[in-house]
Scaffold this active site. Structure first.
Site, PDB file in Angstrom:
ATOM      1  N   GLY A 270       0.805  -1.221   0.000  1.00 18.29           N
ATOM      2  CA  GLY A 270       0.000   0.000   0.000  1.00 18.29           C
ATOM      3  C   GLY A 270       0.833   1.263   0.000  1.00 18.29           C
ATOM      4  O   GLY A 270       0.661   2.141  -0.838  1.00 18.29           O
ATOM      5  N   ALA A 271       1.742   1.355   0.952  1.00 22.02           N
ATOM      6  CA  ALA A 271       2.560   2.550   1.068  1.00 22.02           C
ATOM      7  C   ALA A 271       3.691   2.283   2.053  1.00 22.02           C
ATOM      8  O   ALA A 271       3.688   1.263   2.732  1.00 22.02           O
ATOM      9  CB  ALA A 271       1.729   3.727   1.552  1.00 22.02           C
ATOM     10  N   MET A 272       4.645   3.225   2.119  1.00 20.35           N
ATOM     11  CA  MET A 272       5.828   3.003   2.952  1.00 20.35           C
ATOM     12  C   MET A 272       6.230   4.283   3.666  1.00 20.35           C
ATOM     13  O   MET A 272       6.318   5.340   3.054  1.00 20.35           O
ATOM     14  CB  MET A 272       6.954   2.470   2.048  1.00 20.35           C
ATOM     15  CG  MET A 272       8.245   2.197   2.771  1.00 20.35           C
ATOM     16  SD  MET A 272       8.026   0.921   4.054  1.00 20.35           S
ATOM     17  CE  MET A 272       9.212   1.504   5.257  1.00 20.35           C
ATOM     18  N   ASN A 274       8.912   5.753   4.851  1.00 22.39           N
ATOM     19  CA  ASN A 274      10.270   6.280   4.881  1.00 22.39           C
ATOM     20  C   ASN A 274      10.304   7.673   5.516  1.00 22.39           C
ATOM     21  O   ASN A 274       9.456   8.512   5.220  1.00 22.39           O
ATOM     22  CB  ASN A 274      10.812   6.401   3.454  1.00 22.39           C
ATOM     23  CG  ASN A 274      10.476   5.193   2.624  1.00 22.39           C
ATOM     24  OD1 ASN A 274      10.917   4.096   2.930  1.00 22.39           O
ATOM     25  ND2 ASN A 274       9.663   5.380   1.598  1.00 22.39           N
ATOM     26  N   HIS A 306      -2.066   6.427   8.309  1.00 25.40           N
ATOM     27  CA  HIS A 306      -1.225   5.326   8.789  1.00 25.40           C
ATOM     28  C   HIS A 306       0.255   5.645   8.588  1.00 25.40           C
ATOM     29  O   HIS A 306       1.048   5.564   9.525  1.00 25.40           O
ATOM     30  CB  HIS A 306      -1.617   4.037   8.063  1.00 25.40           C
ATOM     31  CG  HIS A 306      -0.804   2.839   8.423  1.00 25.40           C
ATOM     32  ND1 HIS A 306      -1.242   1.883   9.323  1.00 25.40           N
ATOM     33  CD2 HIS A 306       0.416   2.420   8.009  1.00 25.40           C
ATOM     34  CE1 HIS A 306      -0.324   0.944   9.451  1.00 25.40           C
ATOM     35  NE2 HIS A 306       0.694   1.237   8.652  1.00 25.40           N
ATOM     36  N   GLU A 307       0.618   6.001   7.372  1.00 25.55           N
ATOM     37  CA  GLU A 307       2.041   6.256   7.094  1.00 25.55           C
ATOM     38  C   GLU A 307       2.530   7.466   7.875  1.00 25.55           C
ATOM     39  O   GLU A 307       3.641   7.481   8.393  1.00 25.55           O
ATOM     40  CB  GLU A 307       2.285   6.444   5.598  1.00 25.55           C
ATOM     41  CG  GLU A 307       1.790   5.306   4.713  1.00 25.55           C
ATOM     42  CD  GLU A 307       2.220   3.915   5.153  1.00 25.55           C
ATOM     43  OE1 GLU A 307       3.322   3.781   5.729  1.00 25.55           O
ATOM     44  OE2 GLU A 307       1.451   2.955   4.931  1.00 25.55           O
ATOM     45  N   HIS A 310       3.241   6.598  11.448  1.00 24.12           N
ATOM     46  CA  HIS A 310       4.497   5.857  11.621  1.00 24.12           C
ATOM     47  C   HIS A 310       5.656   6.785  11.984  1.00 24.12           C
ATOM     48  O   HIS A 310       6.656   6.331  12.525  1.00 24.12           O
ATOM     49  CB  HIS A 310       4.860   5.133  10.323  1.00 24.12           C
ATOM     50  CG  HIS A 310       4.366   3.715  10.219  1.00 24.12           C
ATOM     51  ND1 HIS A 310       4.494   2.806  11.246  1.00 24.12           N
ATOM     52  CD2 HIS A 310       3.800   3.036   9.189  1.00 24.12           C
ATOM     53  CE1 HIS A 310       4.002   1.628  10.842  1.00 24.12           C
ATOM     54  NE2 HIS A 310       3.562   1.742   9.608  1.00 24.12           N
ATOM     55  N   GLU A 329       3.543  -1.916  13.549  1.00 18.75           N
ATOM     56  CA  GLU A 329       2.359  -2.075  12.693  1.00 18.75           C
ATOM     57  C   GLU A 329       1.064  -2.200  13.493  1.00 18.75           C
ATOM     58  O   GLU A 329       0.068  -1.582  13.155  1.00 18.75           O
ATOM     59  CB  GLU A 329       2.540  -3.251  11.727  1.00 18.75           C
ATOM     60  CG  GLU A 329       3.681  -3.061  10.724  1.00 18.75           C
ATOM     61  CD  GLU A 329       3.580  -1.789   9.892  1.00 18.75           C
ATOM     62  OE1 GLU A 329       2.506  -1.149   9.879  1.00 18.75           O
ATOM     63  OE2 GLU A 329       4.586  -1.411   9.259  1.00 18.75           O
TER      64      GLU A 329
HETATM   65  N1  TRP Z   1       5.593  -0.642   6.463  1.00 14.98           N
HETATM   66  C1  TRP Z   1       4.614  -0.454   5.430  1.00 14.98           C
HETATM   67  C2  TRP Z   1       3.320  -0.048   6.098  1.00 14.98           C
HETATM   68  O1  TRP Z   1       2.762  -0.771   6.877  1.00 14.98           O
HETATM   69  C3  TRP Z   1       4.339  -1.619   4.571  1.00 14.98           C
HETATM   70  C4  TRP Z   1       5.453  -2.357   3.925  1.00 14.98           C
HETATM   71  C5  TRP Z   1       6.188  -3.326   4.439  1.00 14.98           C
HETATM   72  C6  TRP Z   1       5.810  -2.300   2.585  1.00 14.98           C
HETATM   73  N2  TRP Z   1       6.998  -3.895   3.490  1.00 14.98           N
HETATM   74  C7  TRP Z   1       6.764  -3.295   2.339  1.00 14.98           C
HETATM   75  C8  TRP Z   1       5.405  -1.502   1.553  1.00 14.98           C
HETATM   76  C9  TRP Z   1       7.280  -3.540   1.080  1.00 14.98           C
HETATM   77  C10 TRP Z   1       5.921  -1.740   0.288  1.00 14.98           C
HETATM   78  C11 TRP Z   1       6.839  -2.759   0.057  1.00 14.98           C
HETATM   79  O2  TRP Z   1       2.836   1.001   5.906  1.00 14.98           O
HETATM   80 ZN    ZN Z   2       2.487   0.285   8.603  1.00 12.02          ZN
END
Ligand code: TRP
Ligand code: ZN
Length: 885
Positions: A270-272, A274, A306-307, A310, A329
C-alpha cells in the site's frame, strides 16, 4: 511426495537475536543514477559496539545482486584476501574499534522486477527498503537495530530526472557536466536502513503547509505524474487532518520542516513510511469523484494517516528485530483505526475493522501459516506482513486501551515515546511502558503476543428470580496451532451490557461491589473458566456480550432468534446491534446450506423477512450503518463457519436469501432506492456517502431479480451517474448477469477509462470477481489484454488476486481455477516473489475443503514445489501448507 530438503531455507529464530557488533554513526551515500547501471558510493563511520577486550569480531554487511567496485578502510583499498564476499554478505576483519569504510558498488535498477531495492517504474527511479531491500542497494548492516544519520547525494540526467528526493532536508543542489545535476539531502534523525528512500523523476509537485502545535511551519509536498496533479486534494487534506489529530490525541508533533509523499503505479504494497519521504501506491493517493469510489476515498484517508503516524510509531521509535514488527504495525493500525473512527462514523468503522479481522485474520489463524502477533520464526520476513501482525496486533493495542482506560493508555504511550525515542525496541518494551505509567500488571496479557490461534469464549447464563441474581459463566479455549499444542488462559477484556425488557441497559453490580455501574461495563476474564455473579437483577436480562468487539475472539452463546432480534432493535452498542443481525443471518444461511446439500427445497421464514423489511423501511440517521445491517455475511465468513467448506452451497444459499428478499420486498427496495437518489453535486460527507451505500445495496438486491425493474434502473445508473461509486455499483451488478448489456457496458467503460490505470484495475477486478460460470475463461482472456501486465502488482492483484478470492469460481470442482493460479504463481515467482507468495497464500486454506478439492489443490502445490528454482517467499508458504517444514 517427500519434502525436497535441499531447497529448505534456514529458519530465522527470535531467540537467536544478538545485538549488533558494530554501530554506524553516519552513512554518506552517493548515487550516480543510470538505468541499467547505477553506481552507489557509501561512506560509513563504523564504531565497534561489542566488548572487544578479547579481540574484534568480524564486520558482516549484507548485500544482494551487487557488483563490488572498490572497498577501502580509512582510505586504503583492501586486497582481495582482506575480505570475503558471498551471494549474501561482505565480511571484513577490522583492526581498530572505529574507522571509515568506503564501499563502491554497481546495481541494475532497470532489471529489478522485484520492486524491492532500487528500481525503475513509470520513468522514475525509486527505492523500497523495508524489510530487507537496502542490501540490494549497497553492502550494509541491514537490520532495524542499527540506526545511522544519513546524507544522500543523487546525481542524474537533468532532462529526464528533474526532481531528486531523499529523506530529511535539502542541503545542496546544482549542475554537473554532461546535462546532469545533483541534490544532497540530510536527515538529522538516526534511522535504520529500512526507512531510507530515494526518488528521481519528472514529477509534478502539489504544495500545502501545516502549522504544528508549537507553531512551526511544515511544508507538505505531494509528487505525482503531471497528468495526475488534479487528483491529490483529498490525500493532502487527509494528511493535514492526520497531523492535527495526532497532536490532539497522542501529543505527537511532526519533527522535520518538510513532509513528502511520492505516488507510483508500481508498488508491492500500500505505502511506505520512509522518514520524511513516504512512497505510496498511487491507488492510495489519487482520487477524484469521477474516478474513485467512496471506499477509495476512505482508504486513502486511512493509509495517508497510517504512514504519517508511523513517523512516531515506527520511525522515531523503531523495531529491534523483525519479530517485533507488530510493535510498529499493530500500534499504527490501531492509531489509524482510531483516527477513522473519529473522522467518520465510529460504529460503521468498527464494523468494517471487525469484518476484515473475522473474514481474513481468523482464517489465517486457523491455517498452516498461523503465527503469534510476535512470531518465533520465519524463513522470509516478507511473508510476515500479515493480518495477524497488523490487524490482530491492532486489536491487542485496543485491548490494552480498554483495560487501562483512555487516560491510562495515553499516559502509557507518552511514557513509551519519551523513554524509547531514538531506540529500536520490542513489543515487551511497549507493554512495560504501559505497566510502568499506570501501575497495571499486564504479565498475563503478554500471552496474547506469544500465542497464535483465535480463542473462543463459551458463555452460559442463569437467572435466579428469587435471589435476583444473574450468573454468567465464561469459559475460554483455544485450539492448537503449528508448534503450539497447548494454550494458556489469556487475560480477556469483555465489555458487556444487560438489557432489561424495555431494551435499556441495566445498572450492573457484581457481588462484592458497593455500587452499580451504568451502561457498558468491563469484565476481565483471566481463568480458563470464571463465573461473574450480578446482584440486584430484578428481571431476566438479554445479555449483550463483547460490545464493540472488545477482544479478537469467537463467542459461543446460545441466544434465541427472538433475543437476537431484540438486540438488533435495542442494543445501545452499534457493533452488537449489527452483529446480532449477522449471527441471525449466519444461522439461517447455514441451515439453507444443509437444505441445498441434501436436496431439500430452500425456504425463508417470514419472521426473517419481516425483521429485514423493518430495517429496510425505517428511516435511519446513519444510512451507512443501515446499509451494513442489510448486507448478508460474506461468502468467506459463511464458509469459515462450516466444518467442510462447500463453496457452491454457500453461494447458492446466500443468493437464495438475497433473491427471496428482493422478490418479496421489491417495492420497498425501489422506494428506498429512489428516496436515496442524489441529484445534487458530489459530496463526500457522511450523509452523502451513507445515502449512496444504502441506495446501492438496494440496487444490488433488485438486480437479483431476473425480470424486475432492477435491470433498467441499473443500466440507467450506469449511463447517467457522474461519480465512480454509483458507476461501479451498477457495473458490478451488470457484470454478474450474462447478456448483451453486460458486454456493452464493460466495453463502454473500458473505452472511456482506458488511459486511467487505476480505473482499469477496477474493470479487471470486477470481471474476475463475477460469479458467472464463464469467469475463468474471461480472466484467462484478460491476461492477454493490452491493459494487463505481470510486471504491475496492481494489475496482478486486480485480475489474478481477485479471481483467487472468488469463492465459487476459483474453487470450481473442475480444478481449473487451481491450475490457473499455480501457473501464475510460477510465472511471477521469478519476476516478483513477494507478489507470487501473496497469490500462493490463497491456497493455504486447502484443508478446509472436501477431499476432491484438497487433492486438486495439493497437486498444484506439489507442481509449484517441483519448479527448478523457487523463491524463499513461495517455498515457505507452500512447504508450510503441506506440513513439510
Ligand atoms: N511498512 C509499510 C506499512 O505498513 C508496509 C510495507 C512493508 C511495505 N513492506 C513493504 C510496503 C514492502 C511496500 C513494500 O505502511
Ligand atoms: Zn504500517
Amino acid at each position: 511426495m517427500t519434502k525436497p530438503a535441499n531447497k529448505t531455507p534456514p529458519a530465522i529464530l527470535r531467540e537467536d537475536y544478538l545485538p549488533p557488533d558494530y554501530r554506524i554513526e553516519t552513512a554518506r551515500l552517493h548515487f550516480d543514477l543510470g538505468e541499467s547501471r547505477t553506481i552507489v558510493k557509501s561512506q560509513l563511520a563504523v564504531v565497534c559496539s561489542h566488548d572487544h577486550s578479547e579481540g574484534l569480531r568480524p564486520l558482516v554487511l549484507q548485500g544482494q545482486g551487487l557488483k563490488l567496485l572498490a572497498l577501502k578502510v580509512e582510505g586504503r583499498s583492501l586486497r582481495e584476501k582482506d575480505y570475503e564476499i558471498t551471494d549474501e554478505a561482505l565480511t571484513i576483519w577490522p583492526e581498530t574499534d572505529h574507522f571509515t569504510l568506503d564501499i563502491e558498488t554497481a546495481c541494475d535498477p532497470g532489471g529489478n522486477t522485484e520492486l524491492s531495492g532500487l528500481y525503475r517504474a513509470t520513468g522514475m527511479f525509486l527505492t523500497q527498503c523495508e524489510a530487507e531491500g537496502f542490501r540490494k542497494i549497497t553492502y550494509y548492516p541491514d537490520r532495524p537495530d542499527v540506526l545511522a544519520r544519513f546524507s544522500t547525494t543523487i546525481a542524474a540526467e537533468r532532462e529526464k530526472y528533474p526532481v531528486l528526493l531523499s529523506n530529511g532536508n535539502l542541503v545542496a543542489a546544482g549542475e554537473l557536466p554532461d546535462g546532469r545535476h545533483f541534490a544532497t539531502w540530510h536527515d538529522p534523525f538516526p534511522k535504520p536502513a529500512y526507512l531510507f528512500a530515494m526518488v528521481a523523476g519528472r514529477l509534478a509537485r502539489i504544495e500545502d503547509k501545516f502549522t504544528t502545535m508549537s507553531g512551526r511551519e511544515v511544508a507538505l509536498h505531494i509528487y505525482v505524474q503531471n497528468h495526475n496533479r488534479e487528483k491529490c486534494r483529498h490525500a493532502m487534506d487527509s494528511l493535514k487532518q492526520a497531523m492535527k489529530w495526532d497532536e490532539e490525541t497522542y501529543g505527537r508533533e511532526y519533527d522535520l520542516d518538510l513532509f513528502m509523499i511520492v505516488a507510483t503505479d508500481d508498488f508491492n504494497m500500500g505505502a511506505m513510511e520512509n522518514k520524511g519521504l513516504n512512497i505510496f501506491n498511487s491507488k492510495y493517493v489519487l482520487a477524484k469523484s469521477d474516478t474513485a469510489t467512496d471506499k477509495d476515498f476512505q482508504n486513502i484517508m486511512g493509509i495517508v494517516a497510517h504512514e504519517y503516524f508511523h513517523n512516531w510509531s515506527g520511525d522515531r521509535v523503531t523495531c529491534r528485530d523483525w519479530f517485533q514488527l507488530s510493535l510498529k504495525e499493530g500500534l499504527t493500525v490501531f492509531r489509524d483505526q482510531q483516527f477513522m473512527e473519529d473522522m467518520t462514523s465510529p460504529g460503521v468503522q468498527r464494523i468494517s475493522e471487525v469484518n476484515i479481522l473475522r473474514t481474513h485474520q481468523f482464517i489465517e489463524d486457523d491455517g498452516p501459516m498461523a503465527h503469534p502477533v510476535r512470531p518465533d520464526s520465519y524463513m522470509e520476513i516478507n511473508n510476515f506482513y500479515t493480518m495477524t501482525v497488523y490487524n490482530k496486533g491492532a486489536e491487542l493495542i485496543r485491548m490494552c486501551r480498554t483495560i487501562l482506560g483512555p487516560e491510562g493508555f495515553r499516559k502509557g504511550t507518552d511514557l513509551y515515546f519519551l523513554r524509547h525515542d531514538g531506540q529500536a525496541v520490542t513489543t515487551d518494551d511497549f507493554v512495560q511502558a504501559l505497566e510502568d505509567a499506570t501501575g497495571t500488571d499486564l504479565t498475563q496479557f503478554r500471552r496474547w503476543y506469544c500465542q497464535a490461534g483465535t480463542p473462543e469464549i463459551q458463555v452460559t447464563r442463569s437467572y435466579d428470580a428469587l435471589a435476583q441474581t444473574y450468573a454468567l459463566t465464561i469459559k475460554q479455549t483455544c485450539l492448537p496451532t503449528p508448534g503450539q499444542p497447548v494454550k494458556e488462559p489469556l487475560h480477556i477484556p469483555i465489555a458487556l451490557g444487560l438489557l432489561d425488557k424495555s431494551g435499556a441497559d441495566m445498572p450492573l453490580q457484581l457481588v462484592g461491589e458497593e455500587r452499580p455501574v451504568a451502561g457498558t461495563r468491563l469484565l476481565q476474564l483471566r481463568e480458563a473458566a470464571e463465573t461473574f455473579l450480578f446482584i440486584k437483577v430484578p428481571q431476566e436480562p438479554v445479555p449483550s456480550i463483547l460490545r464493540g468487539f472488545s477482544a479478537p475472539l469467537k463467542v459461543a452463546l446460545n441466544l434465541t432468534d427472538v433475543e437476537r432480534r431484540f438486540l438488533m432493535a435495542h442494543d445501545s452498542d452499534a457493533f452488537n446491534r449489527w452483529d446480532a443481525g449477522q449471527q441471525l443471518a449466519l444461522k439461517l444461511i447455514l441451515s439453507l446450506v444443509r437444505d441445498y446439500q441434501e436436496g431439500r427445497p430452500m425456504a425463508l421464514e417470514s419472521k426473517f423477512i419481516e425483521a429485514f423489511r423493518q430495517i429496510l423501511s425505517k428511516p435511519t440517521a446513519d444510512k451507512a450503518f443501515q446499509a451494513l445491517i442489510l448486507t448478508m455475511p460474506s461468502e468467506t465468513y459463511l464458509a469459515d463457519a462450516l466444518e467442510v467448506i462447500d463453496p457452491e452451497a454457500v453461494h447458492e444459499a446466500r443468493k437464495f436469501v438475497r433473491q427471496t428478499l428482493a422478490g418479496t420486498l421489491q417495492e420497498t427496495f425501489l422506494t428506498v432506492y429512489r428516496q436515496n437518489q442524489d441529484s445534487g453535486p458530489y459530496r463526500l460527507d457522511q450523509e452523502a456517502t451513507g445515502r449512496r451505500s444504502l441506495k446501492n445495496v438496494c440496487l444490488a438486491y433488485l438486480m437479483e431479480l431476473a425480470d424486475g425493474e432492477g435491470r433498467d434502473i441499473c443500466l440507467r445508473q450506469f449511463d447517467q451517474a457522474k461519480n465512480m461509486t454509483d458507476v461501479m455499483a451498477a457495473l458490478t451488478s451488470i457484470a454478474n448477469h450474462a447478456g448483451r448489456e453486460r458486454e456493452e457496458a464493460l466495453a463502454t467503460f473500458y473505452e472511456k477509462w482506458q488511459d486511467d490505470s487505476l480505473v482499469v484495475d477496477k474493470w479487471l477486478a470486477l470481471q474476475a470477481a463475477s460469479s458467472l460460470p464463464d469467469t475463468l475463461e474471461r480472466v484467462k482472456a484478460l491476461t492477454g489484454h493490452p491493459a494487463f501486465t505481470l510486471r504491475s502488482p496492481n494489475k496482478v492483484r486486480s485480475l489474478i488476486g481477485a479471481f483467487a478470492t472468488n469463492q465459487v469460481r476459483f474453487h470450481n470442482i473442475s480444478g481449473a481455477g487451481y491450475a490457473f493460479l499455480a501457473d501464475y504463481i510460477l510465472a511471477l515467482d521469478s519476476l516478483n516473489p513477494q507478489i507470487a507468495a501473496r497469490l500462493a497464500s490463497s491456497f493455504t486454506t486447502w484443508r478446509r475443503y472436501d477431499a476432491r478439492r484438497q487433492s486438486l489443490m495439493q497437486s498444484e502445490f506439489e507442481r509449484v514445489l517441483q519448479a527448478p528454482k523457487l523463491s524463499r517467499d513461495v517455498y515457505e508458504i507452500v512447504a508450510k501448507s503441506l506440513n513439510y517444514v
